[in-house]
Scaffold this motif. Structure first.
Motif, PDB file in Angstrom:
ATOM      1  N   LEU A 173       0.671  -1.201  -0.069  1.00 32.46           N
ATOM      2  CA  LEU A 173       0.013   0.023  -0.005  1.00 32.46           C
ATOM      3  C   LEU A 173       0.754   1.328  -0.083  1.00 32.46           C
ATOM      4  O   LEU A 173       1.875   1.334   0.780  1.00 32.46           O
ATOM      5  CB  LEU A 173      -0.949   0.092   1.327  1.00 32.46           C
ATOM      6  CG  LEU A 173      -1.950  -0.888   1.582  1.00 32.46           C
ATOM      7  CD1 LEU A 173      -2.689  -0.831   2.705  1.00 32.46           C
ATOM      8  CD2 LEU A 173      -3.011  -0.743   0.396  1.00 32.46           C
ATOM      9  N   ALA A 174       0.412   2.207  -0.646  1.00 26.55           N
ATOM     10  CA  ALA A 174       1.183   3.560  -0.493  1.00 26.55           C
ATOM     11  C   ALA A 174       0.665   4.227   0.806  1.00 26.55           C
ATOM     12  O   ALA A 174      -0.024   3.738   1.511  1.00 26.55           O
ATOM     13  CB  ALA A 174       0.563   4.584  -1.610  1.00 26.55           C
ATOM     14  N   GLU A 217      -6.826   8.531  -7.559  1.00 24.80           N
ATOM     15  CA  GLU A 217      -7.680   8.699  -8.662  1.00 24.80           C
ATOM     16  C   GLU A 217      -6.878   8.812 -10.098  1.00 24.80           C
ATOM     17  O   GLU A 217      -7.573   8.282 -10.773  1.00 24.80           O
ATOM     18  CB  GLU A 217      -8.284  10.089  -8.343  1.00 24.80           C
ATOM     19  CG  GLU A 217      -9.390  10.274  -7.378  1.00 24.80           C
ATOM     20  CD  GLU A 217     -10.132  11.605  -7.401  1.00 24.80           C
ATOM     21  OE1 GLU A 217     -11.290  11.530  -6.977  1.00 24.80           O
ATOM     22  OE2 GLU A 217      -9.362  12.513  -7.430  1.00 24.80           O
ATOM     23  N   ALA A 218      -5.726   9.372  -9.876  1.00 24.09           N
ATOM     24  CA  ALA A 218      -4.991   9.509 -11.056  1.00 24.09           C
ATOM     25  C   ALA A 218      -4.238   8.115 -11.646  1.00 24.09           C
ATOM     26  O   ALA A 218      -3.673   8.108 -12.621  1.00 24.09           O
ATOM     27  CB  ALA A 218      -3.843  10.408 -10.994  1.00 24.09           C
ATOM     28  N   GLY A 219      -4.466   7.052 -10.944  1.00 25.18           N
ATOM     29  CA  GLY A 219      -3.702   5.775 -11.001  1.00 25.18           C
ATOM     30  C   GLY A 219      -2.388   5.450 -10.720  1.00 25.18           C
ATOM     31  O   GLY A 219      -1.817   4.783 -11.385  1.00 25.18           O
ATOM     32  N   ASP A 247      -2.129   2.355  -6.312  1.00 26.28           N
ATOM     33  CA  ASP A 247      -3.408   1.340  -6.075  1.00 26.28           C
ATOM     34  C   ASP A 247      -4.169   1.602  -4.914  1.00 26.28           C
ATOM     35  O   ASP A 247      -4.537   0.392  -4.230  1.00 26.28           O
ATOM     36  CB  ASP A 247      -3.115  -0.028  -6.407  1.00 26.28           C
ATOM     37  CG  ASP A 247      -2.588  -0.156  -8.088  1.00 26.28           C
ATOM     38  OD1 ASP A 247      -3.134   0.494  -8.867  1.00 26.28           O
ATOM     39  OD2 ASP A 247      -1.659  -0.897  -8.202  1.00 26.28           O
ATOM     40  N   GLY A 248      -4.406   2.827  -4.315  1.00 20.12           N
ATOM     41  CA  GLY A 248      -4.772   3.093  -3.042  1.00 20.12           C
ATOM     42  C   GLY A 248      -3.669   3.010  -2.012  1.00 20.12           C
ATOM     43  O   GLY A 248      -2.586   2.808  -2.399  1.00 20.12           O
ATOM     44  N   GLY A 249      -3.972   3.329  -0.722  1.00 19.61           N
ATOM     45  CA  GLY A 249      -3.395   3.430   0.334  1.00 19.61           C
ATOM     46  C   GLY A 249      -3.820   3.804   1.654  1.00 19.61           C
ATOM     47  O   GLY A 249      -5.071   3.886   1.788  1.00 19.61           O
ATOM     48  N   VAL A 250      -2.938   4.213   2.518  1.00 19.74           N
ATOM     49  CA  VAL A 250      -3.367   4.856   3.956  1.00 19.74           C
ATOM     50  C   VAL A 250      -2.679   6.102   4.130  1.00 19.74           C
ATOM     51  O   VAL A 250      -1.501   6.285   3.837  1.00 19.74           O
ATOM     52  CB  VAL A 250      -3.042   3.724   4.969  1.00 19.74           C
ATOM     53  CG1 VAL A 250      -3.897   2.407   4.744  1.00 19.74           C
ATOM     54  CG2 VAL A 250      -1.631   3.363   4.857  1.00 19.74           C
ATOM     55  N   ALA A 251      -3.295   6.841   4.785  1.00 19.63           N
ATOM     56  CA  ALA A 251      -2.745   8.009   5.347  1.00 19.63           C
ATOM     57  C   ALA A 251      -2.906   8.219   6.893  1.00 19.63           C
ATOM     58  O   ALA A 251      -3.797   7.870   7.496  1.00 19.63           O
ATOM     59  CB  ALA A 251      -3.659   9.593   4.545  1.00 19.63           C
ATOM     60  N   SER A 289     -14.054   5.788  -9.160  1.00 26.54           N
ATOM     61  CA  SER A 289     -13.813   6.836  -8.125  1.00 26.54           C
ATOM     62  C   SER A 289     -13.268   6.163  -7.019  1.00 26.54           C
ATOM     63  O   SER A 289     -12.502   5.183  -7.280  1.00 26.54           O
ATOM     64  CB  SER A 289     -15.410   6.884  -7.392  1.00 26.54           C
ATOM     65  OG  SER A 289     -16.189   5.978  -6.932  1.00 26.54           O
ATOM     66  N   VAL A 290     -13.128   6.904  -5.827  1.00 21.47           N
ATOM     67  CA  VAL A 290     -12.413   6.513  -4.752  1.00 21.47           C
ATOM     68  C   VAL A 290     -13.111   6.565  -3.494  1.00 21.47           C
ATOM     69  O   VAL A 290     -14.042   7.640  -3.109  1.00 21.47           O
ATOM     70  CB  VAL A 290     -11.335   7.586  -4.697  1.00 21.47           C
ATOM     71  CG1 VAL A 290     -10.562   7.375  -3.430  1.00 21.47           C
ATOM     72  CG2 VAL A 290     -10.094   7.805  -5.721  1.00 21.47           C
ATOM     73  N   ARG A 291     -12.973   5.324  -2.862  1.00 16.03           N
ATOM     74  CA  ARG A 291     -13.681   5.432  -1.431  1.00 16.03           C
ATOM     75  C   ARG A 291     -12.744   5.723  -0.173  1.00 16.03           C
ATOM     76  O   ARG A 291     -11.485   5.275  -0.362  1.00 16.03           O
ATOM     77  CB  ARG A 291     -14.212   4.009  -1.294  1.00 16.03           C
ATOM     78  CG  ARG A 291     -15.262   3.790   0.128  1.00 16.03           C
ATOM     79  CD  ARG A 291     -15.564   2.352   0.199  1.00 16.03           C
ATOM     80  NE  ARG A 291     -15.433   1.442  -1.096  1.00 16.03           N
ATOM     81  CZ  ARG A 291     -15.163   0.237  -1.264  1.00 16.03           C
ATOM     82  NH1 ARG A 291     -14.787  -0.401   0.027  1.00 16.03           N
ATOM     83  NH2 ARG A 291     -15.005  -0.489  -2.190  1.00 16.03           N
TER      84      ARG A 291
END
Length: 251
Positions: free
Chosen positions: A182-183, A202-204, A207-211, A242-244
């Motif tokens: 994960l990023a 969103e820009a690809g 592939d998603g991640g955690v903040a 979209s992004v969840r």
């Protein structure tokens, strides 16, 4: 395997979103130091766990190292190893010989990534062998396979605060250590970096991640993911164009 370490063996990886000095009696750090002590005990070390503390900083590395050692000695018996490098100086794999744990601290994220790149393979090997890893701020961000190292724009579109851009204008994602798939972005609520990770997803670019918020840790180990501390972990997931966004607090 989303959220799990990217190697075959599941190991302990502790990602702290920033926030210093230590608060709440070190609750965010205690599980790491318990694992550090267990690793040293299994190796028959009685003088203290050999802990590599990585600081890539110009000017204040020795002072910050001494500050960290003083704080960490309240959490366990350690034999601290200073892995100090000015920005732009490579860190060689031999710096991590016979360590029981690794702490990669904070500062300028691109500088940490560049200095540690020669040791990425050795860090992966050590963690895969059971050596616990704690990344704080920059050290958390570069733990990922695809590391979000900074930026506040995509082309001309602003995606975050310039003050949190790590001296980079354009969103920059580069190969990280590769401990997790994960990023990771950090100082989430405090710096508003959730928006940067949303935009990167969103820009690809990722592939998603955690903040991760400050004074908060995400612990990735053998069981379910754990959140420690006073803040939240924001999970960003691509979802049919979209992004969840979802959040998790301390267990």
């Amino acid at each position: 395997m989303v959220g799990a370490p990217s190697r075959e063996r599941v190991v302990s990886i502790h990602l702290v979103g920033g926030g210093w000095p230590m608060e709440d009696d070190g609750a965010v750090y205690r599980p790491f130091f318990e694992e550090l002590a267990a690793h040293a005990e299994a190796a028959g070390k009685i003088e203290g766990a050999r802990l590599a503390i990585v600081l890539v900083r110009d000017g204040d590395g020795p002072e910050r190292f001494a500050e960290l050692v003083t704080a960490f000695e309240h959490l366990g018996k350690i034999d601290a190893v200073a892995v100090l490098a000015p920005e732009g100086t490579p860190i060689e794999p031999a710096s991590f010989a016979e360590v029981d744990g690794i702490v990669v601290w904070g500062g300028l994220t691109p500088a940490y990534r560049a200095s540690l790149e020669p040791s990425f393979g050795e860090l992966r090997r050590l963690v895969a062998s059971g050596v616990p890893y704690l990344g704080f701020s920059a050290g958390a961000a570069i733990a990922a396979e695809k590391a979000v190292v900074g930026g506040w724009k995509i082309d001309t579109v602003e995606i975050g605060a310039e003050e949190a851009a790590e001296d980079l204008e354009q969103l920059t994602v580069a190969p990280g250590i590769g401990l997790i798939d994960l990023a990771v972005d950090v100082h989430a609520a405090q710096w508003g970096s959730v928006s940067r990770l949303i935009a990167a997803t969103e820009a690809g670019v990722v592939d998603g991640g955690v903040a991760i918020d400050e004074h908060t840790a995400l612990v990735i180990g053998e069981g379910p993911l754990q959140v420690l501390g006073r803040g939240s972990v924001w999970k960003i997931t691509p979802d049919s164009g979209s992004v969840r966004v979802s959040t998790a607090g301390a267990s």
